[in-house]
Design an enzyme around this catalytic site. Structure first.
Site, PDB file in Angstrom:
ATOM      1  N   LYS A  88       0.875  -1.181   0.000  1.00 42.83           N
ATOM      2  CA  LYS A  88       0.000   0.000   0.000  1.00 42.83           C
ATOM      3  C   LYS A  88       0.907   1.224   0.000  1.00 42.83           C
ATOM      4  CE  LYS A  88      -4.536   0.683   0.310  1.00 42.83           C
ATOM      5  NZ  LYS A  88      -5.592  -0.167  -0.253  1.00 42.83           N
ATOM      6  N   GLY A 187     -22.881   4.748   3.318  1.00 39.50           N
ATOM      7  CA  GLY A 187     -21.938   5.338   2.353  1.00 39.50           C
ATOM      8  C   GLY A 187     -22.243   4.904   0.940  1.00 39.50           C
TER       9      GLY A 187
HETATM   10  P1  NAD Z   1     -15.856   6.771  -1.689  1.00 38.46           P
HETATM   11  O1  NAD Z   1     -15.037   7.786  -1.001  1.00 38.46           O
HETATM   12  O2  NAD Z   1     -16.200   6.937  -3.131  1.00 38.46           O
HETATM   13  O3  NAD Z   1     -17.251   6.535  -0.921  1.00 38.46           O
HETATM   14  C1  NAD Z   1     -17.369   6.583   0.463  1.00 38.46           C
HETATM   15  C2  NAD Z   1     -18.662   7.321   0.771  1.00 38.46           C
HETATM   16  O4  NAD Z   1     -18.864   7.293   2.167  1.00 38.46           O
HETATM   17  C3  NAD Z   1     -18.628   8.775   0.344  1.00 38.46           C
HETATM   18  O5  NAD Z   1     -19.779   9.077  -0.422  1.00 38.46           O
HETATM   19  C4  NAD Z   1     -18.620   9.538   1.673  1.00 38.46           C
HETATM   20  O6  NAD Z   1     -19.304  10.774   1.585  1.00 38.46           O
HETATM   21  C5  NAD Z   1     -19.351   8.568   2.563  1.00 38.46           C
HETATM   22  N1  NAD Z   1     -19.096   8.740   3.987  1.00 38.46           N
HETATM   23  C6  NAD Z   1     -17.991   9.218   4.619  1.00 38.46           C
HETATM   24  N2  NAD Z   1     -18.168   9.209   5.937  1.00 38.46           N
HETATM   25  C7  NAD Z   1     -19.396   8.706   6.165  1.00 38.46           C
HETATM   26  C8  NAD Z   1     -20.157   8.439   7.328  1.00 38.46           C
HETATM   27  N3  NAD Z   1     -19.675   8.684   8.555  1.00 38.46           N
HETATM   28  N4  NAD Z   1     -21.391   7.917   7.195  1.00 38.46           N
HETATM   29  C9  NAD Z   1     -21.900   7.666   5.979  1.00 38.46           C
HETATM   30  N5  NAD Z   1     -21.228   7.908   4.823  1.00 38.46           N
HETATM   31  C10 NAD Z   1     -19.993   8.418   4.927  1.00 38.46           C
HETATM   32  O7  NAD Z   1     -15.092   5.387  -1.455  1.00 38.46           O
HETATM   33  P2  NAD Z   1     -15.333   4.023  -2.218  1.00 38.46           P
HETATM   34  O8  NAD Z   1     -14.301   3.874  -3.276  1.00 38.46           O
HETATM   35  O9  NAD Z   1     -16.766   3.881  -2.546  1.00 38.46           O
HETATM   36  O10 NAD Z   1     -14.948   2.989  -1.068  1.00 38.46           O
HETATM   37  C11 NAD Z   1     -15.834   2.758   0.011  1.00 38.46           C
HETATM   38  C12 NAD Z   1     -15.156   1.850   1.025  1.00 38.46           C
HETATM   39  O11 NAD Z   1     -14.801   0.608   0.389  1.00 38.46           O
HETATM   40  C13 NAD Z   1     -13.830   2.415   1.572  1.00 38.46           C
HETATM   41  O12 NAD Z   1     -13.689   1.991   2.899  1.00 38.46           O
HETATM   42  C14 NAD Z   1     -12.779   1.729   0.709  1.00 38.46           C
HETATM   43  O13 NAD Z   1     -11.538   1.618   1.390  1.00 38.46           O
HETATM   44  C15 NAD Z   1     -13.407   0.373   0.489  1.00 38.46           C
HETATM   45  N6  NAD Z   1     -12.956  -0.302  -0.724  1.00 38.46           N
HETATM   46  C16 NAD Z   1     -13.120   0.299  -1.928  1.00 38.46           C
HETATM   47  C17 NAD Z   1     -12.707  -0.362  -3.079  1.00 38.46           C
HETATM   48  C18 NAD Z   1     -12.899   0.253  -4.442  1.00 38.46           C
HETATM   49  O14 NAD Z   1     -12.762  -0.452  -5.448  1.00 38.46           O
HETATM   50  N7  NAD Z   1     -13.222   1.544  -4.527  1.00 38.46           N
HETATM   51  C19 NAD Z   1     -12.124  -1.637  -2.983  1.00 38.46           C
HETATM   52  C20 NAD Z   1     -12.000  -2.241  -1.729  1.00 38.46           C
HETATM   53  C21 NAD Z   1     -12.421  -1.554  -0.603  1.00 38.46           C
END
Ligand code: NAD
Length: 352
Positions: A88, A187
């Site tokens: 990472k 989220g």
């Molecule tokens: P993102 O930032 O696009 O979406 C996260 C959303 O959560 C945002 O809309 C944000 O406004 C919202 N948020 C933040 N704090 C919040 C709260 N307290 N309550 C409710 N909503 C809240 O991120 P993403 O790419 O959609 O990823 C989401 C999660 O999945 C993250 O934890 C990320 O590490 C994990 N993840 C993502 C991927 C990927 O392919 N993008 C892969 C594996 C894991």
């Protein structure tokens, strides 16, 4: 271990606890780059993992984050059967960014110095355009823009989470479809939105929350979702609670509020401590291990990076249904928590 406690820890002590590995740091004055690349393991192949570009309160916090996430990537790659290790990287975001393109190009030089031991990918705060900038100075990068044969992994992650939810519904409720299954999504950003879309297409009922009201409004308008305040999502009586925002949302303050049968979402490190897996097991809440069901994006970027084959990647993601079911069955047979079984399987693969 909770984040606050971790950030006070000695870095080397924590690195040893996680079984590291290699920690690289580089500073560049002209672009303002303060970057860390953590390579947890290359035992199964080159380490792969996202590049985060977010604010941290301290360098210590940034390093701890990189270490924690890199270690998890090792387990994630191993449980998916990928020939990759876990890594990472973090670029600390501070103040105004003078020249984003130059910053990521410079980061590409840093990645290149590791001679392929680490392959960079998109993560929180980074985009396919940033990956294109990195690729100016190294080939050890994925998730480039579509024109360069890459793409945003979020829709693939969402597909994997859907497969995990389907497996959990089958195991817990004996149901082969998601008709009227109630899913509460915490989220609805990149992954959460795609997941909501897939669930809606499968006939599920949705409740959503997000700090960003445009994101929830889109789900209300497009999928007929019900919106609740961010603090109220834990209290929603539902079949599936799906954390898709932040890590550690299942913690000692929230766990007793949950009124769901299943937890299955995309967020990394959903449990603030591993032992909470046992608490969920005692409470009869089925936990779909996060690092397994959120691996669709990783599977896609790794397969496309290694072989350029989108169809094989898609098939592997679809197969997460079977992988998840096997973990539930073994956990039941051994009367252990699902997260413990998932870690055990990953360790077995690492030690093969
Ligand atoms: P993102 O930032 O696009 O979406 C996260 C959303 O959560 C945002 O809309 C944000 O406004 C919202 N948020 C933040 N704090 C919040 C709260 N307290 N309550 C409710 N909503 C809240 O991120 P993403 O790419 O959609 O990823 C989401 C999660 O999945 C993250 O934890 C990320 O590490 C994990 N993840 C993502 C991927 C990927 O392919 N993008 C892969 C594996 C894991």
């Amino acid at each position: 271990m909770p984040q606050a406690v971790m950030s006070e820890r000695d870095i080397f002590e924590y690195a040893s606890y996680l079984g590291f590995g290699e920690i690289n740091m580089e500073v560049d004055h002209s672009t303002g780059m303060h970057a860390i690349i953590a390579v947890h393991s290359t035992k199964l192949g080159p380490a792969i993992g996202g590049t985060r570009f977010v604010h941290y309160v301290s360098s210590n916090e940034a390093i701890i984050d990189a270490l924690r996430l890199a270690a998890m990537m090792t387990y994630k790659a191993a449980i998916c059967g990928l020939k990759h290790g876990g890594g990472k990287s973090v670029i600390m975001k501070s103040g105004e960014i003078k020249n984003r393109k130059a910053l990521f190009e410079r980061f590409g030089k840093f990645v290149h110095k590791l001679e392929g031991r680490y392959i960079a990918a998109m993560d929180s705060g980074t985009t396919t355009t940033d990956m294109d900038s990195i690729s100016k100075n190294t080939d050890f990068v994925t998730c480039k823009s579509d024109e360069l044969g890459g793409g945003n992994p979020s829709s693939h992650t969402a597909l994997g989470v859907l497969r995990g939810i389907q497996a959990a519904i089958k195991f817990k409720m004996g149901q082969d479809n998601l008709n009227n299954v109630h899913v509460a999504i915490q989220g609805v950003g990149n992954v959460g939105y795609f997941l909501a879309k897939l669930l809606h297409e499968q006939g599920a009922k949705l409740t959503v929350c997000d700090v960003n009201h445009d994101a929830t409004r889109r789900c209300v308008e497009e999928f007929g979702a019900k919106e609740v305040d961010i603090g109220a999502i834990y209290d929603v009586a539902c079949d599936v609670f799906s954390p898709c925002a932040l890590g550690e949302s299942i913690n000692p303050k929230t766990i007793d509020r949950l009124k769901c049968k299943i937890i299955a979402g995309s967020a990394n490190n959903q449990l603030s401590h591993r032992s909470l897996g046992e608490v969920l097991h005692q409470h009869n809440i089925l936990f779909a291990p996060d690092f397994l069901i959120n691996s669709g994006g990783l599977i896609h970027v790794a397969e496309v990076y290694d072989h350029g084959n989108h169809e094989v990647a898609e098939q592997q993601i679809i197969n997460l249904y079977n992988e998840t079911l096997q973990i539930f069955e073994r956990a039941q047979a051994e009367n252990k928590s699902t997260n413990l079984i998932a870690r055990t399987i990953a360790e077995e693969r690492l030690n093969e």
